[in-house]
Design a protein around this motif. Sequence first.
Motif, short mmCIF file in Angstrom:
data_model
loop_
_atom_site.label_atom_id
_atom_site.label_comp_id
_atom_site.label_asym_id
_atom_site.label_seq_id
_atom_site.Cartn_x
_atom_site.Cartn_y
_atom_site.Cartn_z
N ALA A 119 23.25 -2.34 1.96
CA ALA A 119 22.99 -0.93 1.65
C ALA A 119 24.23 -0.08 1.92
N ARG A 120 24.89 -0.31 3.05
CA ARG A 120 26.12 0.44 3.40
C ARG A 120 27.23 0.18 2.39
N LEU A 121 27.40 -1.09 2.04
CA LEU A 121 28.47 -1.44 1.11
C LEU A 121 28.20 -0.89 -0.28
N CYS A 122 26.94 -0.90 -0.71
CA CYS A 122 26.60 -0.34 -2.02
C CYS A 122 26.86 1.16 -2.06
N LYS A 123 26.65 1.85 -0.95
CA LYS A 123 26.98 3.28 -0.89
C LYS A 123 28.48 3.51 -1.04
N ARG A 124 29.28 2.50 -0.73
CA ARG A 124 30.74 2.58 -0.85
C ARG A 124 31.22 2.03 -2.20
N GLY A 125 30.29 1.74 -3.10
CA GLY A 125 30.68 1.31 -4.44
C GLY A 125 30.52 -0.16 -4.74
N ALA A 126 30.14 -0.98 -3.76
CA ALA A 126 29.91 -2.39 -4.02
C ALA A 126 28.68 -2.56 -4.89
N GLU A 127 28.62 -3.65 -5.62
CA GLU A 127 27.47 -3.94 -6.48
C GLU A 127 26.93 -5.32 -6.16
N LEU A 128 25.63 -5.41 -6.04
CA LEU A 128 24.96 -6.70 -5.85
C LEU A 128 25.10 -7.49 -7.15
N VAL A 129 25.54 -8.74 -7.08
CA VAL A 129 25.76 -9.55 -8.29
C VAL A 129 24.44 -10.06 -8.83
N GLY A 130 23.64 -10.66 -7.99
CA GLY A 130 22.32 -11.17 -8.40
C GLY A 130 21.28 -10.53 -7.51
N GLU A 131 20.69 -11.34 -6.66
CA GLU A 131 19.68 -10.84 -5.72
C GLU A 131 20.02 -11.31 -4.31
#
Length: 142
Positions: free
Chosen positions: A100-112
């Motif tokens: 969740a923290r990394l996604c707020k910094r622009g990371a994207e989950l590749v799959g699940e």
Amino acid sequence: MHNVGIVVESLDEAISFFTELGLTLEGRATIEGEWAGRVTGLGSQQVEIAMMVTPDGHSRLELSRFLTPPTVADHRNAPVNALGYLRVMFTVENIDELVARLCKRGAELVGELVQYEDSYQLCYIRGPEGILIGLAEQLDNK
């Protein structure tokens, strides 16, 4: 193994991302000159590097930004089954909160985010510039 190297366009962005992941900046320098080009086979070169250290102090990640010669290929958006460099995987704690923290910094989950048996929760994310990172949280076998 001493380190894994990743070439990036923005050294500051990559340092910030890997700091959020729990690594510490050990040092930053510019490597240049004929001696460096003899090692890499690139001839005269100028490269900004940052050495990041894992929390246990045993592993390092070398981030490089080539000033000269310019980069010649871009593999950042290659799929997981591409030949060559695939990903770096980190053991983490509280993977849900970290993702969740990394996604707020622009990371994207590749799959699940998935659970492998009763052993691990795992996922791949794309960090800055599309760098593929694996995350693994070991589960308590209670």
